[in-house]
Design an enzyme around this catalytic site. Structure first.
Site, mmCIF file in Angstrom:
data_model
loop_
_atom_site.group_PDB
_atom_site.id
_atom_site.type_symbol
_atom_site.label_atom_id
_atom_site.label_comp_id
_atom_site.label_asym_id
_atom_site.label_seq_id
_atom_site.Cartn_x
_atom_site.Cartn_y
_atom_site.Cartn_z
ATOM 1 C CD GLU A 1 -2.954 -0.791 -0.103
ATOM 2 O OE1 GLU A 1 -3.499 0.318 -0.264
ATOM 3 O OE2 GLU A 1 -3.094 -1.721 -0.920
ATOM 4 C CD1 TRP B 1 -1.015 -0.722 -4.108
ATOM 5 C CD2 TRP B 1 -1.364 0.434 -5.991
ATOM 6 N NE1 TRP B 1 -1.567 -1.579 -5.044
ATOM 7 C CE2 TRP B 1 -1.798 -0.894 -6.201
ATOM 8 C CE3 TRP B 1 -1.474 1.355 -7.040
ATOM 9 C CZ2 TRP B 1 -2.339 -1.317 -7.421
ATOM 10 C CZ3 TRP B 1 -2.014 0.928 -8.244
ATOM 11 C CH2 TRP B 1 -2.430 -0.388 -8.425
ATOM 12 C CD1 TRP C 1 -17.453 12.004 -19.845
ATOM 13 C CD2 TRP C 1 -18.062 10.200 -18.665
ATOM 14 N NE1 TRP C 1 -16.308 11.292 -19.561
ATOM 15 C CE2 TRP C 1 -16.650 10.174 -18.838
ATOM 16 C CE3 TRP C 1 -18.670 9.168 -17.957
ATOM 17 C CZ2 TRP C 1 -15.846 9.169 -18.328
ATOM 18 C CZ3 TRP C 1 -17.875 8.155 -17.441
ATOM 19 C CH2 TRP C 1 -16.481 8.154 -17.624
ATOM 20 C CG ASN D 1 -8.498 2.890 1.531
ATOM 21 O OD1 ASN D 1 -8.776 4.075 1.530
ATOM 22 N ND2 ASN D 1 -7.368 2.427 2.036
ATOM 23 C CD1 TRP E 1 -12.549 10.050 -15.977
ATOM 24 C CD2 TRP E 1 -11.385 11.079 -14.377
ATOM 25 N NE1 TRP E 1 -11.462 10.666 -16.580
ATOM 26 C CE2 TRP E 1 -10.735 11.303 -15.615
ATOM 27 C CE3 TRP E 1 -10.830 11.628 -13.216
ATOM 28 C CZ2 TRP E 1 -9.567 12.050 -15.735
ATOM 29 C CZ3 TRP E 1 -9.659 12.390 -13.328
ATOM 30 C CH2 TRP E 1 -9.041 12.589 -14.578
ATOM 31 C CD1 TRP F 1 -11.372 9.976 -7.612
ATOM 32 C CD2 TRP F 1 -13.145 9.319 -8.792
ATOM 33 N NE1 TRP F 1 -12.465 10.066 -6.794
ATOM 34 C CE2 TRP F 1 -13.565 9.675 -7.486
ATOM 35 C CE3 TRP F 1 -14.098 8.878 -9.707
ATOM 36 C CZ2 TRP F 1 -14.903 9.598 -7.087
ATOM 37 C CZ3 TRP F 1 -15.429 8.801 -9.313
ATOM 38 C CH2 TRP F 1 -15.818 9.154 -8.023
#
Length: 428
Positions: free
Chosen positions: A253, A256, A284, A319, A337, A360
């Site tokens: 993590e 990341w 969209w 999360n 997004w 996102w």
């Protein structure tokens, strides 16, 4: 005299740039600048501003014990520095790297000012283990997939030593000055009702991390995000803790976070544009009523609504639930997004631009290492997997099993089919 400029490193301990400043031959003026360009976009009770001020107050108390103090300014950093330079003879300005596009532009302008005054601008790597192009493919190109990046990161990590920078041991080098320590009201803000909870990297949490981190009703995450974001803790100490605990998942993590930071460094356009360019052709729906219902947690999908209400009430969202609500916005509601990313940027106390944009875009299918666009979270199935007793949902959506609860604003099957059709038209 030299200056040390606190930014995303709000601690006295193991602070690389501060350590180098305090080990120079000159006395050091420690400063922090509340940037009016950033603050002008925020509500007057923004939780992050309150949190930053609390961290600065902690620094101030630590310095006061040594008979020293922190200088806190509010304004345009360029103008603040011009005023400081007009009043003092400065040899060098020390600080730590910041990788976001706005910060890079600001630092470039400031470096020009310092050059005009023959002042050295000395910056250090502090908030990551590896930055910029330190972990790249063998051909020198950046990684855009996490797994090979993390593999190379770990290989490279074996070749270095985690050095401690005991900056807290040389505070006597800090100069006495007459600059103020501004209060929240001095900068036009008030204390937020939302408080950032303490982080938890106890042996118990880390040893159970893999088994508990995906369940929002369980306190199974570290809450480190905001502390890493503002540098209240040392990333070197957190990585050392992860390795000592032998918990690969917790360590991953932390990697990341650096993966997304190097993506933003190499591809700064991803703040506004899809990493995979063809995804910008998606038509969209961008229905404002649907977006409002999503923001307020009134979609009729319990896990989505619980997540959004948790965010609005606390400035935090679990999360796992972040993935569910993001997928729902992009795939079920067909809302861009960027709308969701902006809303999270306004609300999350642990907002980190690189990770927020990266995650996102992952949810939308348009980013690096993204889920294929035909992967669409079923928000009802997610409950069965991660909140089967409905503890998390009932905490945030108490009316969920009553007649007053909102009817679903879209049908899952129809929304899924519409999403697949629209995405296929855009990206093939």
């Amino acid at each position: 005299m030299n200056i040390f400029w606190f930014r995303r490193d709000l601690r006295l301990e193991d602070n690389v740039g501060l350590y180098h400043a305090l080990n120079s031959t000159e006395e050091v003026l420690p400063i922090f600048i509340f940037d009016e360009a950033i603050l002008s976009q925020l509500p007057k009770d923004d939780a992050r501003v309150t949190f930053i001020h609390e961290l600065l107050s902690t620094l101030q108390k630590q310095l006061n014990l040594q008979g020293k103090s922190l200088a806190v300014f509010h304004g345009n950093p360029l103008e603040v520095f011009k005023n400081i330079l007009a009043e003092n003879s400065i040899s060098a300005v020390y600080t730590n790297h910041d990788y976001e596009p706005y910060a890079r532009k600001r630092d470039k302008e400031l470096n020009q000012l310092f050059k005009e005054h023959s002042i050295e601008f000395k910056t250090s790597k502090d908030q990551v283990i590896f930055e910029k192009s330190e972990v790249v493919k063998d051909d020198g190109l950046p990684y855009v997939v996490y797994t090979p990046y993390s593999r190379k990161w770990k290989e490279k990590f074996k070749t270095i030593s985690l050095i401690d920078y005991p900056s807290e041991n040389k505070l006597d080098k800090i100069t006495n000055h007459s600059y103020p320590f501004l209060s929240l009201s001095d900068i036009g803000f008030e204390a937020s009702k939302i408080k950032v909870p303490p982080f938890d990297v106890s042996d118990h949490l880390i040893s159970n991390y893999e088994g508990t981190r995906n369940f929002p009703a369980v306190k199974g995450t570290s809450m480190l995000g905001a502390y890493l974001r503002f540098g209240a803790v040392s990333i070197r100490k957190m990585v050392a803790k992860a390795i000592e605990s032998k918990n690969e998942t917790f360590w991953n993590e932390l990697i990341w976070r650096e993966f997304f930071m190097q993506i933003l460094w190499h591809f700064p356009h991803t703040i506004q544009k899809s990493f995979k360019e063809k995804y910008d052709a998606i038509q969209w729906n961008n229905d404002e009523t649907d977006f409002k219902n999503w923001c307020e947690g009134k979609t009729g999908y319990p896990m989505v609504d619980a997540g959004m209400r948790e965010l609005n009430a606390t400035g935090h969202m679990h999360n796992r639930v972040r993935m569910v609500v993001a997928s729902f916005l992009c795939k079920h509601l067909l809302i861009d997004w960027r709308w969701g990313e902006t809303y999270f940027a306004q609300k999350l106390f642990d907002y980190e631009q690189a990770s927020n944009v990266g995650n996102w875009q992952w949810a939308a299918g348009s980013g690096v290492d993204a889920a294929p666009y035909f992967r669409i979270f079923n928000p009802t199935e997610q409950i069965k997997k991660f909140d089967k007793d409905w503890k998390y949902i009932k905490k945030w959506v108490p009316e969920v099993e009553t007649s007053t609860y909102t009817q679903p604003i879209v049908d899952h099957k129809e929304a899924r089919e519409r999403c697949l059709r629209i995405y296929k038209e855009a990206v093939g």
